[in-house]
Design a protein around this motif. Structure first.
Motif, PDB file in Angstrom:
ATOM      1  N   ASP A   1      33.927  25.890 -44.496  1.00 31.95           N
ATOM      2  CA  ASP A   1      33.825  25.742 -43.051  1.00 31.95           C
ATOM      3  C   ASP A   1      33.655  24.279 -42.678  1.00 31.95           C
ATOM      4  O   ASP A   1      33.779  23.387 -43.502  1.00 31.95           O
ATOM      5  CB  ASP A   1      32.640  26.557 -42.524  1.00 31.95           C
ATOM      6  CG  ASP A   1      32.804  28.048 -42.788  1.00 31.95           C
ATOM      7  OD1 ASP A   1      33.945  28.536 -42.735  1.00 31.95           O
ATOM      8  OD2 ASP A   1      31.788  28.714 -43.058  1.00 31.95           O
ATOM      9  N   LYS A   2      33.328  24.070 -41.426  1.00 24.52           N
ATOM     10  CA  LYS A   2      33.090  22.694 -40.996  1.00 24.52           C
ATOM     11  C   LYS A   2      31.784  22.164 -41.570  1.00 24.52           C
ATOM     12  O   LYS A   2      30.983  22.894 -42.138  1.00 24.52           O
ATOM     13  CB  LYS A   2      33.122  22.601 -39.485  1.00 24.52           C
ATOM     14  CG  LYS A   2      32.163  23.504 -38.759  1.00 24.52           C
ATOM     15  CD  LYS A   2      32.403  23.357 -37.283  1.00 24.52           C
ATOM     16  CE  LYS A   2      31.855  24.564 -36.551  1.00 24.52           C
ATOM     17  NZ  LYS A   2      32.144  24.523 -35.152  1.00 24.52           N
ATOM     18  N   ARG A   3      31.593  20.874 -41.385  1.00 21.43           N
ATOM     19  CA  ARG A   3      30.418  20.206 -41.943  1.00 21.43           C
ATOM     20  C   ARG A   3      29.132  20.763 -41.346  1.00 21.43           C
ATOM     21  O   ARG A   3      29.121  21.295 -40.250  1.00 21.43           O
ATOM     22  CB  ARG A   3      30.517  18.715 -41.673  1.00 21.43           C
ATOM     23  CG  ARG A   3      31.693  18.074 -42.315  1.00 21.43           C
ATOM     24  CD  ARG A   3      31.780  16.600 -42.038  1.00 21.43           C
ATOM     25  NE  ARG A   3      30.949  16.169 -40.931  1.00 21.43           N
ATOM     26  CZ  ARG A   3      31.205  15.123 -40.184  1.00 21.43           C
ATOM     27  NH1 ARG A   3      32.259  14.399 -40.421  1.00 21.43           N
ATOM     28  NH2 ARG A   3      30.402  14.773 -39.197  1.00 21.43           N
ATOM     29  N   LEU A   4      28.038  20.563 -42.089  1.00 20.74           N
ATOM     30  CA  LEU A   4      26.751  21.083 -41.663  1.00 20.74           C
ATOM     31  C   LEU A   4      26.324  20.503 -40.319  1.00 20.74           C
ATOM     32  O   LEU A   4      25.831  21.228 -39.458  1.00 20.74           O
ATOM     33  CB  LEU A   4      25.679  20.801 -42.719  1.00 20.74           C
ATOM     34  CG  LEU A   4      24.265  21.277 -42.394  1.00 20.74           C
ATOM     35  CD1 LEU A   4      24.239  22.786 -42.153  1.00 20.74           C
ATOM     36  CD2 LEU A   4      23.306  20.886 -43.501  1.00 20.74           C
ATOM     37  N   ASP A   5      26.518  19.206 -40.100  1.00 14.26           N
ATOM     38  CA  ASP A   5      26.097  18.624 -38.831  1.00 14.26           C
ATOM     39  C   ASP A   5      26.884  19.217 -37.664  1.00 14.26           C
ATOM     40  O   ASP A   5      26.331  19.477 -36.601  1.00 14.26           O
ATOM     41  CB  ASP A   5      26.172  17.097 -38.842  1.00 14.26           C
ATOM     42  CG  ASP A   5      27.549  16.543 -39.131  1.00 14.26           C
ATOM     43  OD1 ASP A   5      28.298  17.171 -39.900  1.00 14.26           O
ATOM     44  OD2 ASP A   5      27.862  15.465 -38.600  1.00 14.26           O
ATOM     45  N   SER A   6      28.162  19.500 -37.860  1.00 15.73           N
ATOM     46  CA  SER A   6      28.973  20.124 -36.804  1.00 15.73           C
ATOM     47  C   SER A   6      28.514  21.555 -36.538  1.00 15.73           C
ATOM     48  O   SER A   6      28.422  21.984 -35.390  1.00 15.73           O
ATOM     49  CB  SER A   6      30.448  20.126 -37.191  1.00 15.73           C
ATOM     50  OG  SER A   6      30.930  18.812 -37.307  1.00 15.73           O
ATOM     51  N   PHE A   7      28.216  22.274 -37.613  1.00  7.78           N
ATOM     52  CA  PHE A   7      27.729  23.644 -37.474  1.00  7.78           C
ATOM     53  C   PHE A   7      26.404  23.676 -36.719  1.00  7.78           C
ATOM     54  O   PHE A   7      26.222  24.438 -35.768  1.00  7.78           O
ATOM     55  CB  PHE A   7      27.573  24.289 -38.855  1.00  7.78           C
ATOM     56  CG  PHE A   7      26.956  25.656 -38.819  1.00  7.78           C
ATOM     57  CD1 PHE A   7      27.694  26.753 -38.415  1.00  7.78           C
ATOM     58  CD2 PHE A   7      25.629  25.845 -39.184  1.00  7.78           C
ATOM     59  CE1 PHE A   7      27.132  28.022 -38.371  1.00  7.78           C
ATOM     60  CE2 PHE A   7      25.051  27.102 -39.145  1.00  7.78           C
ATOM     61  CZ  PHE A   7      25.806  28.185 -38.738  1.00  7.78           C
ATOM     62  N   LEU A   8      25.468  22.810 -37.124  1.00  5.79           N
ATOM     63  CA  LEU A   8      24.162  22.786 -36.464  1.00  5.79           C
ATOM     64  C   LEU A   8      24.266  22.301 -35.026  1.00  5.79           C
ATOM     65  O   LEU A   8      23.529  22.768 -34.160  1.00  5.79           O
ATOM     66  CB  LEU A   8      23.178  21.918 -37.252  1.00  5.79           C
ATOM     67  CG  LEU A   8      22.723  22.497 -38.586  1.00  5.79           C
ATOM     68  CD1 LEU A   8      21.827  21.509 -39.324  1.00  5.79           C
ATOM     69  CD2 LEU A   8      22.005  23.830 -38.398  1.00  5.79           C
ATOM     70  N   TYR A   9      25.179  21.375 -34.774  1.00  2.00           N
ATOM     71  CA  TYR A   9      25.357  20.920 -33.397  1.00  2.00           C
ATOM     72  C   TYR A   9      25.773  22.094 -32.511  1.00  2.00           C
ATOM     73  O   TYR A   9      25.248  22.280 -31.416  1.00  2.00           O
ATOM     74  CB  TYR A   9      26.393  19.793 -33.311  1.00  2.00           C
ATOM     75  CG  TYR A   9      26.622  19.364 -31.885  1.00  2.00           C
ATOM     76  CD1 TYR A   9      25.678  18.582 -31.228  1.00  2.00           C
ATOM     77  CD2 TYR A   9      27.741  19.770 -31.187  1.00  2.00           C
ATOM     78  CE1 TYR A   9      25.851  18.203 -29.903  1.00  2.00           C
ATOM     79  CE2 TYR A   9      27.928  19.404 -29.866  1.00  2.00           C
ATOM     80  CZ  TYR A   9      26.986  18.618 -29.234  1.00  2.00           C
ATOM     81  OH  TYR A   9      27.160  18.259 -27.925  1.00  2.00           O
ATOM     82  N   LYS A  10      26.696  22.900 -33.004  1.00  2.00           N
ATOM     83  CA  LYS A  10      27.145  24.067 -32.240  1.00  2.00           C
ATOM     84  C   LYS A  10      26.000  25.047 -32.007  1.00  2.00           C
ATOM     85  O   LYS A  10      25.859  25.607 -30.921  1.00  2.00           O
ATOM     86  CB  LYS A  10      28.287  24.772 -32.973  1.00  2.00           C
ATOM     87  CG  LYS A  10      28.796  26.022 -32.297  1.00  2.00           C
ATOM     88  CD  LYS A  10      29.859  26.681 -33.162  1.00  2.00           C
ATOM     89  CE  LYS A  10      29.832  28.163 -33.090  1.00  2.00           C
ATOM     90  NZ  LYS A  10      28.799  28.893 -33.723  1.00  2.00           N
ATOM     91  N   GLU A  11      25.155  25.220 -33.009  1.00  2.86           N
ATOM     92  CA  GLU A  11      24.081  26.201 -32.915  1.00  2.86           C
ATOM     93  C   GLU A  11      22.846  25.707 -32.156  1.00  2.86           C
ATOM     94  O   GLU A  11      22.208  26.492 -31.466  1.00  2.86           O
ATOM     95  CB  GLU A  11      23.667  26.669 -34.318  1.00  2.86           C
ATOM     96  CG  GLU A  11      24.754  27.389 -35.083  1.00  2.86           C
ATOM     97  CD  GLU A  11      25.182  28.693 -34.426  1.00  2.86           C
ATOM     98  OE1 GLU A  11      24.371  29.329 -33.726  1.00  2.86           O
ATOM     99  OE2 GLU A  11      26.349  29.083 -34.624  1.00  2.86           O
ATOM    100  N   ILE A  12      22.509  24.427 -32.301  1.00  5.62           N
ATOM    101  CA  ILE A  12      21.287  23.946 -31.631  1.00  5.62           C
ATOM    102  C   ILE A  12      21.500  22.705 -30.778  1.00  5.62           C
ATOM    103  O   ILE A  12      20.793  22.498 -29.807  1.00  5.62           O
ATOM    104  CB  ILE A  12      20.130  23.709 -32.631  1.00  5.62           C
ATOM    105  CG1 ILE A  12      20.450  22.612 -33.634  1.00  5.62           C
ATOM    106  CG2 ILE A  12      19.744  24.979 -33.319  1.00  5.62           C
ATOM    107  CD1 ILE A  12      19.299  22.272 -34.564  1.00  5.62           C
ATOM    108  N   GLY A  13      22.444  21.863 -31.142  1.00  3.98           N
ATOM    109  CA  GLY A  13      22.634  20.597 -30.435  1.00  3.98           C
ATOM    110  C   GLY A  13      23.142  20.746 -29.021  1.00  3.98           C
ATOM    111  O   GLY A  13      22.869  19.912 -28.163  1.00  3.98           O
ATOM    112  N   GLU A  14      23.885  21.797 -28.767  1.00  2.00           N
ATOM    113  CA  GLU A  14      24.438  22.023 -27.435  1.00  2.00           C
ATOM    114  C   GLU A  14      23.464  22.739 -26.503  1.00  2.00           C
ATOM    115  O   GLU A  14      23.762  22.921 -25.334  1.00  2.00           O
ATOM    116  CB  GLU A  14      25.724  22.844 -27.536  1.00  2.00           C
ATOM    117  CG  GLU A  14      26.858  22.123 -28.227  1.00  2.00           C
ATOM    118  CD  GLU A  14      28.115  22.963 -28.319  1.00  2.00           C
ATOM    119  OE1 GLU A  14      28.027  24.208 -28.334  1.00  2.00           O
ATOM    120  OE2 GLU A  14      29.198  22.353 -28.374  1.00  2.00           O
TER     121      GLU A  14
END
Length: 87
Positions: free
Chosen positions: A46-59
């Motif tokens: 899948d996509k990188r961990l930072d991109s995944f976490l951004y989608k889940e919590i960063g937004e």
């Protein structure tokens, strides 16, 4: 990690309390709504961990301090590399 940041006076105890509350809220919400996303995440596929976490919590504004801490931890784990995110 939080205790170390407080000891070094890099973060306040209030910040720590806020991050802990946000983390507990995230865990609760993941179990209710996003469990499959987290269970199926594979960094190699899948996509990188930072991109995944951004989608889940960063937004999400309700996790603002938690996201800031996550970015700091990701930056530390990659030495001088910057943490990038998809938008």
């Amino acid at each position: 990690m939080l205790q170390h940041l407080i000891t070094k006076k890099l973060k306040s105890p209030d910040y720590s309390d806020t991050v802990r509350k946000q983390y507990k809220s995230l865990v609760s919400n993941v179990q209710k709504y996003d469990k499959d996303d987290f269970k199926s995440y594979r960094p190699s596929e899948d996509k990188r961990l930072d991109s995944f976490l951004y989608k889940e919590i960063g937004e999400k504004t309700e996790y603002a301090e938690l996201w800031e801490l996550a970015k700091e931890m990701l930056t530390l784990s990659h030495s001088q590399s910057s943490v990038e995110r998809e938008q």
